[in-house]
Design a protein around this motif. Structure first.
Motif, PDB file in Angstrom:
ATOM      1  N   PHE A 258      51.397 -36.151  14.955  1.00  0.00           N
ATOM      2  CA  PHE A 258      50.703 -36.384  16.219  1.00  0.00           C
ATOM      3  C   PHE A 258      51.105 -35.335  17.247  1.00  0.00           C
ATOM      4  N   ASP A 259      50.105 -34.853  17.972  1.00  0.00           N
ATOM      5  CA  ASP A 259      50.325 -33.966  19.116  1.00  0.00           C
ATOM      6  C   ASP A 259      49.814 -34.721  20.347  1.00  0.00           C
ATOM      7  N   VAL A 260      50.735 -35.289  21.123  1.00  0.00           N
ATOM      8  CA  VAL A 260      50.365 -36.198  22.209  1.00  0.00           C
ATOM      9  C   VAL A 260      50.799 -35.616  23.556  1.00  0.00           C
ATOM     10  N   GLU A 261      49.873 -35.531  24.480  1.00  0.00           N
ATOM     11  CA  GLU A 261      50.157 -35.145  25.862  1.00  0.00           C
ATOM     12  C   GLU A 261      49.406 -36.106  26.781  1.00  0.00           C
TER      13      GLU A 261
ATOM     14  N   LEU B 208      50.124 -48.385  14.429  1.00  0.00           N
ATOM     15  CA  LEU B 208      49.423 -47.800  13.279  1.00  0.00           C
ATOM     16  C   LEU B 208      50.349 -46.955  12.403  1.00  0.00           C
ATOM     17  N   GLU B 209      51.635 -47.048  12.629  1.00  0.00           N
ATOM     18  CA  GLU B 209      52.593 -46.214  11.891  1.00  0.00           C
ATOM     19  C   GLU B 209      52.482 -46.333  10.368  1.00  0.00           C
ATOM     20  N   PRO B 210      52.327 -47.532   9.801  1.00  0.00           N
ATOM     21  CA  PRO B 210      52.220 -47.615   8.334  1.00  0.00           C
ATOM     22  C   PRO B 210      51.065 -46.778   7.782  1.00  0.00           C
ATOM     23  N   ALA B 211      49.945 -46.707   8.517  1.00  0.00           N
ATOM     24  CA  ALA B 211      48.775 -45.962   8.034  1.00  0.00           C
ATOM     25  C   ALA B 211      49.009 -44.455   8.114  1.00  0.00           C
ATOM     26  N   TRP B 212      49.514 -43.944   9.257  1.00  0.00           N
ATOM     27  CA  TRP B 212      49.685 -42.490   9.366  1.00  0.00           C
ATOM     28  C   TRP B 212      50.929 -41.980   8.665  1.00  0.00           C
ATOM     29  N   GLU B 213      51.932 -42.854   8.504  1.00  0.00           N
ATOM     30  CA  GLU B 213      53.129 -42.433   7.765  1.00  0.00           C
ATOM     31  C   GLU B 213      52.832 -42.292   6.278  1.00  0.00           C
ATOM     32  N   LYS B 214      51.938 -43.140   5.782  1.00  0.00           N
ATOM     33  CA  LYS B 214      51.548 -43.089   4.377  1.00  0.00           C
ATOM     34  C   LYS B 214      50.847 -41.777   4.035  1.00  0.00           C
ATOM     35  N   LYS B 215      50.123 -41.191   4.999  1.00  0.00           N
ATOM     36  CA  LYS B 215      49.393 -39.940   4.775  1.00  0.00           C
ATOM     37  C   LYS B 215      50.131 -38.727   5.358  1.00  0.00           C
TER      38      LYS B 215
ATOM     39  N   ILE C  28      49.665 -46.264  18.834  1.00  0.00           N
ATOM     40  CA  ILE C  28      50.121 -45.266  17.860  1.00  0.00           C
ATOM     41  C   ILE C  28      51.248 -45.839  17.004  1.00  0.00           C
ATOM     42  N   VAL C  29      52.183 -46.517  17.657  1.00  0.00           N
ATOM     43  CA  VAL C  29      53.310 -47.116  16.933  1.00  0.00           C
ATOM     44  C   VAL C  29      52.826 -48.214  15.989  1.00  0.00           C
TER      45      VAL C  29
ATOM     46  N   GLU D 240      45.465 -35.758   4.123  1.00  0.00           N
ATOM     47  CA  GLU D 240      46.916 -35.867   4.059  1.00  0.00           C
ATOM     48  C   GLU D 240      47.562 -34.661   4.733  1.00  0.00           C
ATOM     49  N   PHE D 241      48.662 -34.883   5.433  1.00  0.00           N
ATOM     50  CA  PHE D 241      49.369 -33.872   6.223  1.00  0.00           C
ATOM     51  C   PHE D 241      48.486 -33.320   7.351  1.00  0.00           C
ATOM     52  N   GLY D 242      47.571 -34.139   7.818  1.00  0.00           N
ATOM     53  CA  GLY D 242      46.693 -33.727   8.913  1.00  0.00           C
ATOM     54  C   GLY D 242      47.376 -33.887  10.271  1.00  0.00           C
ATOM     55  N   LEU D 243      46.610 -33.590  11.321  1.00  0.00           N
ATOM     56  CA  LEU D 243      47.131 -33.640  12.682  1.00  0.00           C
ATOM     57  C   LEU D 243      46.159 -34.408  13.570  1.00  0.00           C
TER      58      LEU D 243
END
Length: 350
Positions: free
Chosen positions: A230-233, A219-226, A216-217, A263-266
């Motif tokens: 994240f909802d992680v358990e 891939l930060e550039p990809a998800w931060e851009k959009k 997850i970390v 964009e702004f997805g979860l």
């Protein structure tokens, strides 16, 4: 060649024995005759030893039915067991196992021809698969050196201040496409390596939840851009396997969730231990998977959504599927009510 020669030998063989259809007809006729004779004998013995008189026709019908069931059960096993064996072997071939071969001691020429033809088919498929795998592996390996050279020289050009804006754009495109090609070659080589081994090597015990967090970390550039959240358990679990290979699973699945999310997805991620299994799920709010795409999403080079074609090469999910198959794991995909899709990975603990 041996399989082809065996098939030709059986096909050209002059068999003086009756065909399967003639023998089936003959055996049914014999069965009826035997049933009648045995029924008559048993009926006579029954009437001579008891005082109860039963109509001869009824006795013949009941006894013929009973004897017929026994004889037919034996005959059906003799006739249909080879077909069942063929069906099971064909299922293995459909799953990609071309090493399966059929052996028979049947006196039926038809059965021997079918088995020999099947063995010829699997032998040719196996040879084709080996040639294809070797070719792709060798060519991909030879591609790596010139690709790395192009990428290296392009990077040097990028640092040149004497280039015009237009020239810098050209260099950026060269670097972008060489990176894509390098990733494709790496995926092909890894997939070829995994396909040629039955079990994963270099197995170690590691924290699976921690590895997923690292993906997850990364891939930060990809998800931060959009602006994706994240909802992680995840439960704290340990797993014994090839750590480097397993990392490709999470990078691909989480990367796809980010890629197809608006964009702004979860992105929802869950990891839990259930008895002797580890269950990992990743969900997104994307458009979901069409019914046609569901049939092929784990095929090599398949891309169901052409709008994201430049972001991948169609090998990610095929690679995930193959890694899990050699790791005794499973993967499935399904759409979520209200939009999005869910990928579920099941791993067996040791």
């Amino acid at each position: 060649m041996k399989a082809r020669e065996a098939f030709e030998k059986i096909r050209n063989q002059r068999d003086n024995k009756f065909s399967l259809r003639v023998r089936m007809t003959f055996m049914v006729s014999v069965e009826i005759l035997v049933c009648i004779i045995l029924s008559y004998i048993l009926s006579t013995l029954f009437n001579n030893t008891t005082h109860i008189k039963i109509p001869i026709l009824l006795e013949l019908l009941v006894l013929s039915l009973f004897i017929g069931l026994l004889v037919t059960s034996f005959m059906s096993k003799w006739f249909f067991d080879p077909i069942k064996n063929l069906r099971k072997a064909m299922e293995k071939v459909a799953d990609g196992d071309f090493s399966v071969r059929l052996e028979t001691k049947s006196s039926s020429k038809e059965i021997r021809e079918i088995y020999s033809g099947f063995n010829l088919m699997t032998n040719e498929l196996s040879n084709t698969e080996i040639l294809q795998t070797d070719f792709v592996s060798n060519v991909s390996h030879e591609f790596k050196t010139p690709i790395n050279a192009i990428e290296g020289y392009s990077t040097l050009l990028q640092d040149n201040d004497n280039l015009s804006d237009e020239q810098k754009q050209y260099v950026e495109k060269i670097i972008f496409n060489t990176n894509r090609l390098s990733t494709l070659v790496g995926s092909i080589l890894l997939l070829s390596k995994i396909e040629n081994q039955s079990i994963p090597v270099n197995q170690t015990c590691f924290r699976l939840d921690e590895q997923i967090r690292q993906s997850i970390v990364a891939l930060e550039p990809a998800w931060e851009k959009k602006n994706i959240e994240f909802d992680v358990e995840m439960e704290s679990v340990e797993y014994v396997g090839n750590e480097n290979m397993m990392r490709h699973i999470w990078d691909n699945l989480i990367g796809n969730a980010v890629k197809f999310n608006p964009e702004f997805g979860l992105v929802r991620i869950r990891l839990a231990k259930q008895d002797i299994k580890l269950v990992f799920t990743v969900e997104d709010n994307g458009p979901g998977i069409s019914d046609e795409a569901k049939k092929h999403i784990f095929d090599k080079f398949y891309q169901g959504d052409s709008s994201h074609k430049e972001e991948g090469n169609g090998l990610g999910l095929a690679l995930v599927k193959k890694i899990l198959s050699v790791s005794n794991g499973e993967i499935s995909a399904e759409n979520i009510d209200g939009g999005g899709c869910r990928f579920t990975v099941i791993l067996k603990t040791k």
